[in-house]
Design a protein around this motif. Structure first.
Motif, short mmCIF file in Angstrom:
data_model
loop_
_atom_site.label_atom_id
_atom_site.label_comp_id
_atom_site.label_asym_id
_atom_site.label_seq_id
_atom_site.Cartn_x
_atom_site.Cartn_y
_atom_site.Cartn_z
N MET A 103 0.82 -1.23 -0.10
CA MET A 103 -0.06 -0.09 -0.15
C MET A 103 1.01 1.31 -0.05
O MET A 103 1.70 1.41 0.73
CB MET A 103 -0.79 0.12 1.24
N ARG A 104 0.59 2.19 -0.83
CA ARG A 104 1.24 3.47 -0.82
C ARG A 104 0.93 4.21 0.34
O ARG A 104 -0.11 4.27 0.95
CB ARG A 104 0.94 4.31 -2.18
N THR A 105 1.94 4.72 0.66
CA THR A 105 1.90 5.67 2.18
C THR A 105 1.48 7.18 1.63
O THR A 105 1.80 7.59 0.40
CB THR A 105 3.33 5.82 2.88
N ARG A 124 -0.21 5.00 6.63
CA ARG A 124 -0.44 3.96 5.69
C ARG A 124 -2.37 3.81 5.35
O ARG A 124 -2.78 3.44 4.46
CB ARG A 124 -0.34 2.45 5.99
N GLU A 125 -3.09 4.36 6.59
CA GLU A 125 -4.28 4.17 6.63
C GLU A 125 -5.01 5.66 6.77
O GLU A 125 -4.29 6.49 7.34
CB GLU A 125 -4.83 3.52 7.98
N ARG A 160 -4.11 9.66 -3.17
CA ARG A 160 -3.55 8.24 -3.10
C ARG A 160 -4.03 7.36 -4.43
O ARG A 160 -3.52 6.52 -5.00
CB ARG A 160 -3.68 7.50 -1.86
N GLU A 177 -1.98 5.91 -7.43
CA GLU A 177 -1.85 4.20 -7.89
C GLU A 177 -2.50 4.20 -9.08
O GLU A 177 -1.97 3.30 -9.97
CB GLU A 177 -2.86 3.45 -6.64
N ASP A 207 -8.45 -1.59 -3.40
CA ASP A 207 -7.25 -2.34 -3.08
C ASP A 207 -6.81 -1.81 -1.66
O ASP A 207 -5.94 -2.29 -0.91
CB ASP A 207 -6.21 -2.29 -4.07
N SER A 208 -6.90 -0.47 -1.48
CA SER A 208 -6.54 0.05 -0.17
C SER A 208 -7.43 0.29 0.97
O SER A 208 -7.21 0.92 2.01
CB SER A 208 -5.84 1.73 -0.65
N ASP A 248 -10.07 1.88 1.00
CA ASP A 248 -10.45 3.55 1.28
C ASP A 248 -11.90 3.52 0.53
O ASP A 248 -12.61 4.79 0.55
CB ASP A 248 -9.49 4.34 0.51
#
Length: 387
Positions: free
Chosen positions: A1-3, A82-83, A271, A275, A339-340, A342
């Motif tokens: 996961m992208r930060t 991350r979240e 984000r 992505e 995928d994240s 969100d």
């Protein structure tokens, strides 16, 4: 996961609602608590090429509250998250800590992208700030705007430039979603984001053409610095750019959001855009060949009406209702949001924002009720802290 990480600029105001030049004193207090950086320390840091220290997780270490160009501003920065829950907690924490520091000198902080009250901005002491005012004259002397910058991690410059080339067409929609500066010099400007108009006075600000490769990106940066018009690479104010310090793409088009949840929504969408763009690049999908001039017009339109009128639809280049274009943005990034984890938060945030409106709407509602710009500021202080 992208930060993801967020930087916010906040106005320092007195209890009556007038911006006051007390940020240096407030930051001295924060520095004694280990939370802030003094003006002198920040000025030296800006002139250094050394990257800041990091903690074990790679996040910036040290103070999270720092000076800005004007003494009526404090900037905060979250740690690397991350979240989205982490982003929300960080923003609430550092807004609260900035407010607590301001309270020690008789002030508060407000997430306003411009001042509803007419005010004479006062430049923060320091060599770099003084040089900025000397070089850019009234553009630097009278600017008092607060933005929000979102950083999202990328693997390297190749991926970062590919992302920049593909997200550029969607950035005006982010401006519309965060509009929070309808007033300037004590009057209603007719814009939802007048900050975006003021910001584009800087010679290096605004949208850019497709770069294509990291070499072309860095060549352009070098050519801009070589003109000796911008002071250094840090003053290349593209709508989105590669961070000179961190392995991130930095998106810079947004007003500071009045409410924390709107800033979190922005972080989730940025984000998702990063992505999605990276996936398109890896799949061989070319960057949209939209002219920079069209993007500049789209950004102007987003700042003019926010979510209350039409936006330029990136898919067609034609005007469409703002809600329709915002929905298209969510659909564009939906796989990445899923995928994240969100999706639910972003969809709920969009629905809430479209229902109640942006910070610009709230500001005008308060002014229509009171006729008092200072009352707008006081209401913004409450909204900044979730009241």
């Amino acid at each position: 996961m992208r930060t993801v990480g967020v930087e916010e600029e906040l106005l320092v105001v007195d209890p009556a609602g007038v911006p006051v030049p007390l940020a240096p004193e407030a930051l001295e207090v924060a520095a004694r608590r280990g939370e802030g950086e003094t003006v002198g320390e920040h000025d030296r840091a800006q002139q250094s090429d050394a990257a800041p220290d990091t903690d074990a997780a790679g996040a910036p270490a040290g103070p999270r509250l720092v000076p800005e160009l004007k003494e009526q501003q404090i900037e905060l920065g979250t740690r690397v998250c991350r979240e989205l829950d982490e982003v929300a907690a960080e923003l609430r924490h550092w807004r609260s800590r900035a407010d607590a520091a301001a309270a020690t000198v008789g002030a508060r902080v407000a997430a306003l992208a411009s001042s509803p009250v007419a005010v004479e901005p006062e430049t923060t002491p320091g060599e770099r700030y003084a040089q900025t005012v000397e070089v850019f004259g009234l553009t630097a002397a009278e600017v008092l705007t607060c933005g929000c910058h979102v950083h999202v991690s990328v693997d390297d410059d190749e991926e970062g430039v590919a992302v920049l080339d593909r997200i550029r067409v969607w950035l005006p929609v982010l401006t519309a979603l965060t509009t929070n500066s309808p007033f300037w010099s004590g009057r209603d400007t007719g814009y939802a984001s007048f900050r975006s108009q003021v910001w584009n006075r800087w010679p290096s600000a605004g949208p850019n053409a497709v770069f294509g490769t990291p070499a072309r990106y860095h060549q352009l940066i070098a050519e801009l610095v070589a003109t000796e018009t911008v002071l250094d690479e840090g003053m290349v104010y593209f709508d989105a750019r590669l961070s000179a310090t961190w392995p991130t793409v930095e998106v810079r088009v947004s007003d500071v959001a009045l409410r924390v949840e709107d800033a979190v929504l922005l972080a989730g969408l940025v984000r998702g855009l990063v992505e999605t763009a990276a996936r398109e690049w890896r799949s061989g999908v070319p960057a949209p060949e939209v002219r920079t001039e069209v993007l500049r017009v789209a950004g102007w339109r987003a700042g003019r009406s926010g979510l209350t009128g039409d936006l330029v639809d990136p898919r067609t280049g034609q005007p469409a209702p703002a809600a329709e274009v915002v929905t298209a943005l969510v659909e564009h990034v939906r796989p990445a949001l899923g995928d994240s984890g969100d999706t639910e938060r972003v969809e709920a945030g969009i629905a809430d924002l479209l229902r109640r409106g942006t910070g610009a709407i709230l500001q005008r509602e308060v002014f229509d009720e009171t006729g008092d710009p200072a009352a707008v500021v006081r209401a913004a202080v409450a909204a900044t802290h979730g009241d």
